[in-house]
Design a protein around this motif. Structure first.
Motif, PDB file in Angstrom:
ATOM      1  N   CYS A  13     -10.461  21.804  -1.865  1.00 19.62           N
ATOM      2  CA  CYS A  13     -10.902  20.966  -0.743  1.00 19.62           C
ATOM      3  C   CYS A  13     -11.264  21.834   0.466  1.00 19.62           C
ATOM      4  N   ASP A  15     -12.362  24.877   0.405  1.00 19.41           N
ATOM      5  CA  ASP A  15     -13.627  25.558   0.119  1.00 19.41           C
ATOM      6  C   ASP A  15     -14.813  24.618   0.293  1.00 19.41           C
ATOM      7  N   ILE A  16     -14.628  23.337  -0.029  1.00 21.76           N
ATOM      8  CA  ILE A  16     -15.694  22.353   0.172  1.00 21.76           C
ATOM      9  C   ILE A  16     -16.009  22.227   1.662  1.00 21.76           C
ATOM     10  N   VAL A  17     -14.967  22.181   2.485  1.00 14.39           N
ATOM     11  CA  VAL A  17     -15.176  22.109   3.934  1.00 14.39           C
ATOM     12  C   VAL A  17     -15.950  23.336   4.409  1.00 14.39           C
ATOM     13  N   ARG A  19     -18.051  25.184   2.741  1.00 21.05           N
ATOM     14  CA  ARG A  19     -19.450  25.127   2.306  1.00 21.05           C
ATOM     15  C   ARG A  19     -20.254  24.122   3.120  1.00 21.05           C
ATOM     16  N   GLN A  20     -19.572  23.117   3.681  1.00 20.43           N
ATOM     17  CA  GLN A  20     -20.277  22.191   4.567  1.00 20.43           C
ATOM     18  C   GLN A  20     -20.754  22.903   5.838  1.00 20.43           C
ATOM     19  N   PHE A  21     -20.108  24.002   6.171  1.00 19.03           N
ATOM     20  CA  PHE A  21     -20.529  24.813   7.311  1.00 19.03           C
ATOM     21  C   PHE A  21     -21.460  25.942   6.886  1.00 19.03           C
ATOM     22  N   GLY A  22     -21.865  25.946   5.618  1.00 19.44           N
ATOM     23  CA  GLY A  22     -22.780  26.961   5.133  1.00 19.44           C
ATOM     24  C   GLY A  22     -22.124  28.290   4.812  1.00 19.44           C
ATOM     25  N   ASP A  25     -16.529  30.434   1.465  1.00 20.63           N
ATOM     26  CA  ASP A  25     -15.249  29.828   1.111  1.00 20.63           C
ATOM     27  C   ASP A  25     -14.380  29.691   2.361  1.00 20.63           C
ATOM     28  N   TRP A  26     -13.152  29.180   2.157  1.00 20.79           N
ATOM     29  CA  TRP A  26     -12.264  28.914   3.283  1.00 20.79           C
ATOM     30  C   TRP A  26     -11.843  30.197   4.009  1.00 20.79           C
TER      31      TRP A  26
END
Length: 238
Positions: A13, A15-17, A19-22, A25-26
Protein backbone atom coordinates in the motif's frame (compact mmCIF):
# COMPACT_ATOMS: atom_id res chain seq x y z
CA UNK A 1 -9.49 -3.67 -2.93
CA UNK A 2 -10.56 -5.96 -0.09
CA UNK A 3 -14.15 -5.91 -1.41
CA UNK A 4 -12.76 -7.31 -4.66
CA UNK A 5 -10.89 -10.02 -2.77
CA UNK A 6 -7.52 -8.41 -3.53
CA UNK A 7 -5.20 -8.61 -0.56
CA UNK A 8 -2.41 -6.03 -0.21
CA UNK A 9 0.22 -5.87 2.48
CA UNK A 10 0.98 -2.64 4.33
CA UNK A 11 4.25 -2.26 2.39
CA UNK A 12 2.48 -2.72 -0.94
CA UNK A 13 0.00 0.00 0.00
CA UNK A 14 2.84 2.37 0.81
CA UNK A 15 4.45 1.69 -2.57
CA UNK A 16 1.13 2.43 -4.31
CA UNK A 17 1.00 5.81 -2.58
CA UNK A 18 4.57 6.52 -3.71
CA UNK A 19 3.74 5.66 -7.32
CA UNK A 20 0.81 8.08 -7.19
CA UNK A 21 3.47 10.75 -6.69
CA UNK A 22 5.44 9.42 -9.65
CA UNK A 23 8.15 7.80 -7.50
CA UNK A 24 9.58 4.31 -7.54
CA UNK A 25 8.64 3.15 -4.03
CA UNK A 26 7.95 4.23 -0.45
CA UNK A 27 11.63 4.49 0.45
CA UNK A 28 12.15 7.12 -2.23
CA UNK A 29 9.01 9.03 -1.18
CA UNK A 30 10.06 8.94 2.46
CA UNK A 31 13.49 10.34 1.63
CA UNK A 32 11.92 13.05 -0.54
CA UNK A 33 9.53 13.99 2.28
CA UNK A 34 12.41 14.43 4.75
CA UNK A 35 14.28 16.59 2.23
CA UNK A 36 11.20 18.74 1.58
CA UNK A 37 10.85 19.27 5.32
CA UNK A 38 14.46 20.48 5.46
CA UNK A 39 13.79 22.70 2.44
CA UNK A 40 10.78 24.28 4.15
CA UNK A 41 12.82 24.97 7.26
CA UNK A 42 15.57 26.62 5.20
CA UNK A 43 13.09 28.83 3.35
CA UNK A 44 11.49 29.84 6.65
CA UNK A 45 14.85 31.05 8.01
CA UNK A 46 16.40 33.28 5.37
CA UNK A 47 20.11 33.98 5.36
CA UNK A 48 20.63 37.38 6.95
CA UNK A 49 22.16 39.89 4.57
CA UNK A 50 21.73 37.66 1.50
CA UNK A 51 19.05 37.66 -1.21
CA UNK A 52 18.17 34.69 -3.39
CA UNK A 53 17.40 35.50 -7.02
CA UNK A 54 15.82 33.23 -9.62
CA UNK A 55 13.11 33.32 -12.25
CA UNK A 56 11.39 30.49 -10.37
CA UNK A 57 12.67 30.49 -6.75
CA UNK A 58 9.98 28.00 -5.72
CA UNK A 59 11.81 25.11 -7.42
CA UNK A 60 15.01 25.64 -5.41
CA UNK A 61 16.09 24.32 -2.05
CA UNK A 62 18.30 27.12 -0.73
CA UNK A 63 19.52 28.57 2.55
CA UNK A 64 21.71 27.56 5.47
CA UNK A 65 22.97 23.98 5.57
CA UNK A 66 25.15 21.80 7.79
CA UNK A 67 28.46 20.29 6.73
CA UNK A 68 30.87 19.23 9.49
CA UNK A 69 33.90 19.51 7.21
CA UNK A 70 32.95 22.85 5.64
CA UNK A 71 35.70 25.50 5.93
CA UNK A 72 34.76 28.20 8.42
CA UNK A 73 31.75 26.37 9.83
CA UNK A 74 28.56 27.81 8.29
CA UNK A 75 27.37 26.68 4.87
CA UNK A 76 24.79 27.83 2.32
CA UNK A 77 23.26 25.67 -0.40
CA UNK A 78 21.50 26.17 -3.73
CA UNK A 79 19.86 23.00 -5.07
CA UNK A 80 17.49 22.63 -8.02
CA UNK A 81 14.63 20.33 -7.05
CA UNK A 82 14.94 17.19 -9.23
CA UNK A 83 11.14 16.85 -9.53
CA UNK A 84 9.89 20.44 -9.73
CA UNK A 85 12.87 21.84 -11.62
CA UNK A 86 12.27 20.08 -14.95
CA UNK A 87 8.64 21.23 -14.91
CA UNK A 88 9.67 24.88 -14.74
CA UNK A 89 12.79 24.47 -16.83
CA UNK A 90 12.27 21.88 -19.60
CA UNK A 91 15.62 23.13 -20.90
CA UNK A 92 18.00 22.68 -17.98
CA UNK A 93 20.38 25.30 -19.32
CA UNK A 94 17.80 28.00 -18.53
CA UNK A 95 17.69 27.16 -14.82
CA UNK A 96 19.59 29.74 -12.77
CA UNK A 97 19.66 30.35 -9.01
CA UNK A 98 21.88 32.92 -7.35
CA UNK A 99 22.71 34.30 -3.91
CA UNK A 100 23.72 37.95 -3.82
CA UNK A 101 24.83 40.57 -1.32
CA UNK A 102 25.36 44.31 -1.85
CA UNK A 103 27.68 46.61 0.09
CA UNK A 104 29.17 50.08 -0.32
CA UNK A 105 32.19 50.32 -2.61
CA UNK A 106 33.50 53.47 -0.87
CA UNK A 107 35.95 51.68 1.51
CA UNK A 108 37.66 50.15 -1.53
CA UNK A 109 37.93 53.29 -3.69
CA UNK A 110 41.12 53.27 -5.74
CA UNK A 111 41.99 49.76 -4.55
CA UNK A 112 41.60 46.19 -5.64
CA UNK A 113 39.07 44.01 -3.89
CA UNK A 114 39.21 40.23 -3.53
CA UNK A 115 36.04 38.18 -3.13
CA UNK A 116 36.78 34.58 -2.19
CA UNK A 117 34.97 31.53 -0.93
CA UNK A 118 35.02 27.75 -0.70
CA UNK A 119 32.65 25.80 -2.92
CA UNK A 120 31.62 22.22 -3.44
CA UNK A 121 29.08 20.83 -5.88
CA UNK A 122 27.09 17.72 -6.71
CA UNK A 123 25.84 16.66 -10.17
CA UNK A 124 26.09 20.21 -11.57
CA UNK A 125 25.18 20.16 -15.26
CA UNK A 126 25.86 23.68 -16.59
CA UNK A 127 28.25 25.32 -14.16
CA UNK A 128 28.50 26.99 -10.75
CA UNK A 129 30.92 29.44 -9.13
CA UNK A 130 31.39 32.92 -7.65
CA UNK A 131 30.52 36.23 -9.27
CA UNK A 132 31.15 39.90 -8.47
CA UNK A 133 30.32 43.32 -9.94
CA UNK A 134 31.33 46.93 -9.23
CA UNK A 135 28.72 49.58 -10.08
CA UNK A 136 28.82 53.33 -10.39
CA UNK A 137 25.69 55.36 -10.98
CA UNK A 138 22.52 53.31 -11.62
CA UNK A 139 22.87 51.31 -14.81
CA UNK A 140 26.62 51.92 -15.01
CA UNK A 141 28.69 48.74 -14.41
CA UNK A 142 32.38 49.50 -13.92
CA UNK A 143 33.69 45.93 -13.71
CA UNK A 144 32.27 42.40 -13.59
CA UNK A 145 33.54 38.85 -13.41
CA UNK A 146 31.94 35.41 -13.05
CA UNK A 147 35.12 33.44 -13.81
CA UNK A 148 33.64 32.28 -17.12
CA UNK A 149 37.02 32.32 -18.88
CA UNK A 150 39.25 31.54 -15.90
CA UNK A 151 41.31 28.35 -15.74
CA UNK A 152 40.08 27.90 -12.16
CA UNK A 153 36.56 29.07 -12.83
CA UNK A 154 33.29 27.16 -13.16
CA UNK A 155 32.58 23.91 -11.35
CA UNK A 156 30.88 20.96 -13.04
CA UNK A 157 29.77 17.52 -11.94
CA UNK A 158 30.66 16.58 -8.37
CA UNK A 159 33.61 18.18 -6.59
CA UNK A 160 34.75 18.39 -2.97
CA UNK A 161 35.58 21.70 -1.28
CA UNK A 162 37.70 23.97 -3.48
CA UNK A 163 38.77 27.63 -3.36
CA UNK A 164 37.59 30.24 -5.83
CA UNK A 165 38.35 33.98 -5.90
CA UNK A 166 37.67 37.11 -7.93
CA UNK A 167 39.89 40.23 -7.97
CA UNK A 168 38.45 43.48 -9.34
CA UNK A 169 39.53 47.11 -9.51
CA UNK A 170 37.28 49.56 -7.65
CA UNK A 171 37.44 53.00 -9.34
CA UNK A 172 37.06 56.20 -7.35
CA UNK A 173 33.55 56.75 -8.76
CA UNK A 174 32.27 53.32 -7.69
CA UNK A 175 29.16 53.31 -5.51
CA UNK A 176 28.26 49.69 -4.80
CA UNK A 177 29.85 46.26 -4.76
CA UNK A 178 27.75 43.18 -5.52
CA UNK A 179 28.89 39.56 -5.11
CA UNK A 180 27.68 36.05 -4.49
CA UNK A 181 27.54 32.56 -5.98
CA UNK A 182 25.29 30.87 -8.53
CA UNK A 183 24.10 27.53 -9.86
CA UNK A 184 23.26 27.11 -13.54
CA UNK A 185 21.33 24.05 -14.67
CA UNK A 186 20.78 20.96 -12.53
CA UNK A 187 22.55 19.90 -9.37
CA UNK A 188 23.55 21.49 -6.07
CA UNK A 189 26.15 24.02 -4.95
CA UNK A 190 27.42 24.68 -1.42
CA UNK A 191 29.37 27.78 -0.35
CA UNK A 192 31.35 28.46 2.83
CA UNK A 193 33.90 30.83 4.35
CA UNK A 194 33.16 33.86 2.15
CA UNK A 195 35.60 36.79 2.40
CA UNK A 196 35.52 40.34 0.99
CA UNK A 197 38.80 42.14 1.59
CA UNK A 198 41.29 44.53 0.06
CA UNK A 199 43.65 42.79 -2.34
CA UNK A 200 47.32 43.60 -2.73
CA UNK A 201 47.98 46.27 -5.34
CA UNK A 202 49.97 43.73 -7.37
CA UNK A 203 47.24 41.08 -7.17
CA UNK A 204 46.33 39.86 -10.64
CA UNK A 205 42.88 40.75 -11.89
CA UNK A 206 40.73 37.72 -12.66
CA UNK A 207 38.98 39.56 -15.51
CA UNK A 208 40.08 41.99 -18.20
CA UNK A 209 40.89 45.44 -16.76
CA UNK A 210 38.09 47.99 -17.15
CA UNK A 211 38.40 50.27 -20.13
CA UNK A 212 40.39 53.32 -19.19
CA UNK A 213 38.89 56.77 -19.63
CA UNK A 214 35.37 55.41 -19.88
CA UNK A 215 32.97 57.80 -21.50
CA UNK A 216 30.46 58.93 -18.91
CA UNK A 217 26.76 58.38 -19.69
CA UNK A 218 25.20 61.47 -21.25
CA UNK A 219 22.99 62.09 -18.23
CA UNK A 220 25.98 62.47 -15.87
CA UNK A 221 27.23 65.76 -17.30
CA UNK A 222 25.63 68.78 -19.04
CA UNK A 223 25.25 68.05 -22.73
CA UNK A 224 24.63 70.15 -25.83
CA UNK A 225 23.92 73.42 -24.00
CA UNK A 226 24.40 75.40 -27.21
CA UNK A 227 21.93 73.21 -29.12
CA UNK A 228 24.39 72.62 -31.94
CA UNK A 229 24.53 68.83 -31.74
CA UNK A 230 21.57 67.30 -33.56
CA UNK A 231 20.43 63.80 -34.43
CA UNK A 232 19.06 63.08 -37.87
CA UNK A 233 15.64 61.51 -37.57
CA UNK A 234 14.24 59.72 -40.62
CA UNK A 235 11.30 61.56 -42.12
CA UNK A 236 7.91 59.96 -41.54
CA UNK A 237 6.22 59.07 -44.78
CA UNK A 238 2.93 60.89 -45.21
Amino acid sequence: MRAKNVTLSHGECLDIVARQFGLKDWNVLSAQAKRYEATAQRRASQLKGWAFLSEHPDVYDHGADDDPIAPGGGTAVIRLDPLLGPRRYPEHSRAFGCYTQTISAVPFHGKRVEISGNLRCQDVSHGATLWARVDGMPGHTLSFDNLKDASEGWLFGTMSWIDRKIVLDVPADAISLHYGFFLKGKGALWAADFKVEEALAEAQLTSSPPVQHRRAPAWLTPTNLQFSDVIDVPAIAS
